[in-house]
Design an enzyme around this catalytic site. Structure first.
Site, short mmCIF file in Angstrom:
data_model
loop_
_atom_site.label_atom_id
_atom_site.label_comp_id
_atom_site.label_asym_id
_atom_site.label_seq_id
_atom_site.Cartn_x
_atom_site.Cartn_y
_atom_site.Cartn_z
N CYS A 2 0.84 -1.20 0.00
CA CYS A 2 0.00 0.00 0.00
C CYS A 2 0.87 1.25 0.00
O CYS A 2 2.04 1.22 0.35
CB CYS A 2 -0.88 0.01 1.26
SG CYS A 2 -1.85 -1.47 1.44
N ARG A 27 3.68 1.35 -7.05
CA ARG A 27 3.76 0.29 -6.03
C ARG A 27 2.71 -0.78 -6.25
O ARG A 27 2.74 -1.82 -5.59
CB ARG A 27 3.60 0.91 -4.63
CG ARG A 27 4.68 1.92 -4.28
CD ARG A 27 4.21 2.84 -3.17
NE ARG A 27 4.15 2.17 -1.90
CZ ARG A 27 5.15 2.18 -1.00
NH1 ARG A 27 6.25 2.80 -1.29
NH2 ARG A 27 5.04 1.56 0.15
N TRP A 76 -3.29 -2.26 -1.67
CA TRP A 76 -3.04 -3.53 -2.34
C TRP A 76 -3.62 -4.57 -1.40
O TRP A 76 -3.07 -4.83 -0.33
CB TRP A 76 -1.53 -3.71 -2.53
CG TRP A 76 -1.17 -4.88 -3.37
CD1 TRP A 76 -1.56 -5.12 -4.66
CD2 TRP A 76 -0.34 -5.98 -3.01
NE1 TRP A 76 -1.02 -6.29 -5.11
CE2 TRP A 76 -0.26 -6.84 -4.13
CE3 TRP A 76 0.35 -6.31 -1.87
CZ2 TRP A 76 0.48 -8.01 -4.12
CZ3 TRP A 76 1.10 -7.47 -1.85
CH2 TRP A 76 1.15 -8.31 -2.98
N ASN A 102 -0.83 0.86 6.24
CA ASN A 102 -0.05 -0.07 5.42
C ASN A 102 0.51 -1.10 6.39
O ASN A 102 1.05 -0.75 7.43
CB ASN A 102 1.08 0.67 4.70
CG ASN A 102 1.87 -0.29 3.79
OD1 ASN A 102 1.40 -1.38 3.48
ND2 ASN A 102 3.06 0.11 3.39
N GLY A 103 0.34 -2.39 6.04
CA GLY A 103 0.81 -3.47 6.93
C GLY A 103 -0.35 -4.42 7.23
O GLY A 103 -1.41 -4.32 6.64
N GLU A 484 17.03 -15.19 -13.83
CA GLU A 484 16.53 -13.81 -13.91
C GLU A 484 15.85 -13.57 -15.25
O GLU A 484 14.79 -12.95 -15.32
CB GLU A 484 17.67 -12.83 -13.69
CG GLU A 484 17.27 -11.37 -13.80
CD GLU A 484 16.20 -10.95 -12.78
OE1 GLU A 484 15.88 -11.73 -11.87
OE2 GLU A 484 15.65 -9.85 -12.94
N LYS A 488 11.93 -12.33 -15.47
CA LYS A 488 11.56 -11.11 -16.22
C LYS A 488 10.48 -11.41 -17.23
O LYS A 488 9.49 -10.70 -17.35
CB LYS A 488 12.81 -10.53 -16.91
CG LYS A 488 13.76 -9.81 -16.00
CD LYS A 488 13.30 -8.43 -15.65
CE LYS A 488 12.92 -8.05 -14.27
NZ LYS A 488 13.19 -8.77 -13.10
N GLU A 491 7.07 -12.33 -15.41
CA GLU A 491 6.35 -11.35 -14.59
C GLU A 491 5.78 -10.20 -15.42
O GLU A 491 4.81 -9.57 -15.01
CB GLU A 491 7.21 -10.82 -13.45
CG GLU A 491 8.42 -10.03 -13.83
CD GLU A 491 9.16 -9.51 -12.59
OE1 GLU A 491 8.53 -9.24 -11.56
OE2 GLU A 491 10.39 -9.36 -12.66
N HIS A 507 17.84 -35.14 -17.53
CA HIS A 507 17.29 -35.91 -16.40
C HIS A 507 15.78 -35.76 -16.27
O HIS A 507 15.22 -36.04 -15.22
CB HIS A 507 17.98 -35.45 -15.10
CG HIS A 507 19.45 -35.71 -15.12
ND1 HIS A 507 20.00 -36.97 -15.02
CD2 HIS A 507 20.50 -34.87 -15.31
CE1 HIS A 507 21.32 -36.89 -15.10
NE2 HIS A 507 21.66 -35.63 -15.28
N LYS A 607 5.51 -3.61 -6.07
CA LYS A 607 6.94 -3.28 -6.13
C LYS A 607 7.69 -3.80 -4.92
O LYS A 607 8.83 -4.20 -5.01
CB LYS A 607 7.15 -1.76 -6.24
CG LYS A 607 8.61 -1.35 -6.40
CD LYS A 607 9.27 -2.00 -7.61
CE LYS A 607 10.73 -1.63 -7.76
NZ LYS A 607 11.39 -2.46 -8.80
#
Ligand code: AGP
Length: 612
Positions: A2, A27, A76, A102-103, A484, A488, A491, A507, A607
């Site tokens: 948030c 965010r 969020w 927020n939390g 990575e 990328k 997402e 395998h 984010k």
């Protein structure tokens, strides 16, 4: 995660709040709202599900909110689905108190039952609403809203960054913080709170970071801060160096593309101050040579892309230091009773410095006696402030949810840490040390050459944007780099992809390779180049199309084998991934662009992940 913004001053609060929330959009959020208070009009709330433009449309349809004190929030969702009622700000039953949060309040069910038993009627399904209702409950019993705030905070378990308004004291804005970031902004005749500086940098650069347990009282004349025992606290002020444009797109179509292109400069900012006359200098480390000699094991702890930096760091640090390096997912590390002790160096890597799993892992490691060194991008963030030493990546604000420049600077800084320690401990060959530090100075320029040519990636995207699965394969550093590249792509384009150690394909997973399967084969690690070629031949013989990435010196050989060949300039082995990641970022970016995805704010992502 948030976003919070709060204001008290002499100008109308609503425009300041909306502007601040817009700068926090990166965010990720699913609803937004603001509250403004004045003695004449009391609390005025507007909030709704959806984007900020929906909120603005609501506000345009009513008389302007009157008042110069207010709070704003982008939500969020964690508890309670995204809808108007569950949006913040939440107002107490009496209508006297409004909060943004927020939390997560972990004991909200118990508090809610207590208040329901007292006859309080709740409107939302959120955990946050209990804060507003509990404030109201205590406020009726006390003269000063601050008394009520301290009573409430004493009962809350979990994380909170709070903005609080009260109709009885409309010129005051109260803030509190525990385990969720909140900063204070000092203006001329105005004061601010914000989840991060991006929201208020257009108004002030003079900020202070709230510590856990602190409560702040903001008026237009200034800010008073108190600790958890209500003792006055003098706050250290920080001056935000980067300018507003750094937190704006600057003509690029997306923040992500801007930040990909900013990588050479971000690397310069991160490397140059720490390279003097060919020596790596880490003044920020308060570790003596004796301390360094005490470390028998290094833990690299992180999430997501920061974890991928750790996967690469393992190869480089073990190579430099000949010490065991363990790479751990923070969400696993924190529950695995890690064998950390005072001989452990625990490196927590985090762009935001607020990732809950990484913070929890940090605290677990500290409780076991480990030395905590963090590599962080956001100055003054929670992880930075709870570490024994911090190495900041000077990448500037990273707005796109998908990290690029922070990843690259983390990687360079972790390599520099390895060089520094190896030099101090006499574990690295002077010639290799000189070769790597020499190439570090050339890295930004070499990266610029990689970023100069984007046509190839646009072509590849036009060919492959409609694939529904992509494999990344590689060995050693290339395997870790592939993790990575795969993330990328996933997402931002929502294409499923897997990253595999190339030697592992046979395998099991090779059974999935069939005619037309797209394989991105990373072959920059010179000592295993021939093995990588064999793996490419292996998948091609089963019909795969192969986009290969190798160094310029292997281009000719690779062009005879791969369907398409991408190259990066030659450099020393430890720095190859710092160049190799750029083609993978561009590959993912252009595929996502071709697919019309919301590149800067991918679905379901935020984010910074400050929830479990
Ligand atoms: C990276 O593109 C993702 N957005 C995500 O994996 C991120 O790296 C992860 O959440 C860790 O965040 P941090 O670096 O801020 O701790």
């Amino acid at each position: 995660m948030c976003g919070i913004v709060g204001f008290t001053g002499s100008s109308p609060a609503a425009p300041v709040l909306l502007d601040g929330l817009e700068r926090l959009e990166y965010r990720g959020y699913d609803s937004a709202g603001i509250a403004v208070v004045s003695r004449e009009k009391g609390l005025q709330i507007q909030k709704c599900k959806g984007r900020l433009r929906t909120l603005r449309q609501r506000l345009e349809g009513i008389p302007p909110l009157e008042g110069t004190v207010g709070i704003g929030h982008t939500r969020w969702a964690t508890h309670g689905e995204p809808n108007d009622v569950n949006s913040h700000p939440h107002v107490s039953q009496s209508g006297r108190v409004a909060i943004v949060h927020n939390g997560i309040i972990e004991n909200y069910v118990e508090i809610k039952e207590f208040l329901l038993h007292k006859g309080v009627r709740f409107r939302s399904d959120t955990d946050s609403e209990v804060i507003a209702q509990l404030l109201d409950y205590y406020f009726t019993g006390s003269e000063d809203v601050l008394d009520a705030v301290y009573h409430v905070l004493a009962r809350l378990e979990g994380a909170y960054a709070l903005g609080i308004l009260c109709t009885d004291e409309p010129e005051r804005l109260i803030a509190a913080r525990k385990d969720a970031p909140l900063l204070l902004g000092y203006g001329e005749g105005e004061s601010f709170i914000a989840s991060d500086a991006t929201a208020i940098i257009a108004h002030t650069r003079d900020v202070a970071y709230m510590e856990d347990g602190e409560v702040a009282v903001l008026t237009p004349d200034g800010i008073s801060v108190f600790d958890q025992y209500r003792r006055p606290v003098e706050k250290a002020h920080h001056f935000i160096q980067w300018d507003v444009s750094a937190a704006e797109k600057g003509g690029y179509a997306h923040f992500m593309f801007k930040e990909i292109m900013e990588q050479p400069e971000a690397l310069r900012q991160t490397i140059s101050p720490r390279l003097r006359n060919g020596e790596v200098v880490l003044d920020e480390l308060d570790l003596t040579d004796e301390d360094l000699r005490r470390f028998q094991r290094i833990y690299l702890v992180a999430c997501g892309s920061s974890y991928h930096v750790g996967m690469l760091g393992k190869y480089n640090l073990e190579r430099f230091l000949r010490l065991p390096v363990e790479v751990c997912l923070a969400s696993e590390f924190r529950y695995s009773a890690p064998l950390v002790d005072e001989r452990s160096l625990v490196v927590v890597i985090s762009q935001s410095g607020e990732t809950l799993d990484s913070m929890a892992a940090l605290r677990e490691a500290r409780s076991q006696g480990g030395y905590i060194l963090s590599i962080v991008n956001v100055v003054g963030s929670s992880i930075a402030r709870e570490s024994d030493s911090v190495l900041y990546t000077w990448a500037g604000p990273e707005i796109a949810v998908a990290t690029t420049k922070a990843y690259s600077t983390q990687l360079a800084l972790l390599t520099m840490l390895g060089l520094y320690m190896a030099r101090k401990l006499g574990r690295i060959d002077p010639a290799e040390y000189a070769a790597v530090t020499g190439e570090l100075t050339l890295l930004p320029g070499k990266l610029e050459t990689v970023l100069a040519g984007t046509d190839t990636y646009q072509y590849l995207a036009s060919r492959y944007f409609n694939r529904d699965c992509v494999f990344f394969i590689g060995r050693n550093l290339d395997y870790a780099l592939g993790l990575e590249g795969s993330l990328k792509l996933k997402e931002i384009s929502y294409i499923h992809s897997e990253s595999y150690a190339a030697g592992e394909l046979k395998h099991g997973t090779i059974s999935l390779i069939e005619p037309g399967t797209l394989v991105v084969a990373l072959a920059t690690y010179e000592p295993l180049f021939d093995k990588a070629v064999s793996n490419i031949v292996e998948v091609k013989s089963r019909g795969a199309e192969v986009v290969a990435l190798t160094t310029e010196s292997h281009r000719e050989r690779m062009e005879k084998i791969a369907t398409h060949t991408l190259t990066i300039p030659d450099t020393v082995t430890p720095l190859l991934p710092n160049l190799g990641v750029a083609p993978l970022q561009l590959f993912a970016y252009y595929i996502a662009l071709q697919r019309g995805c919301d590149i800067d704010k991918p679905k379901n992502l935020a984010k910074s992940v400050t929830v479990e």
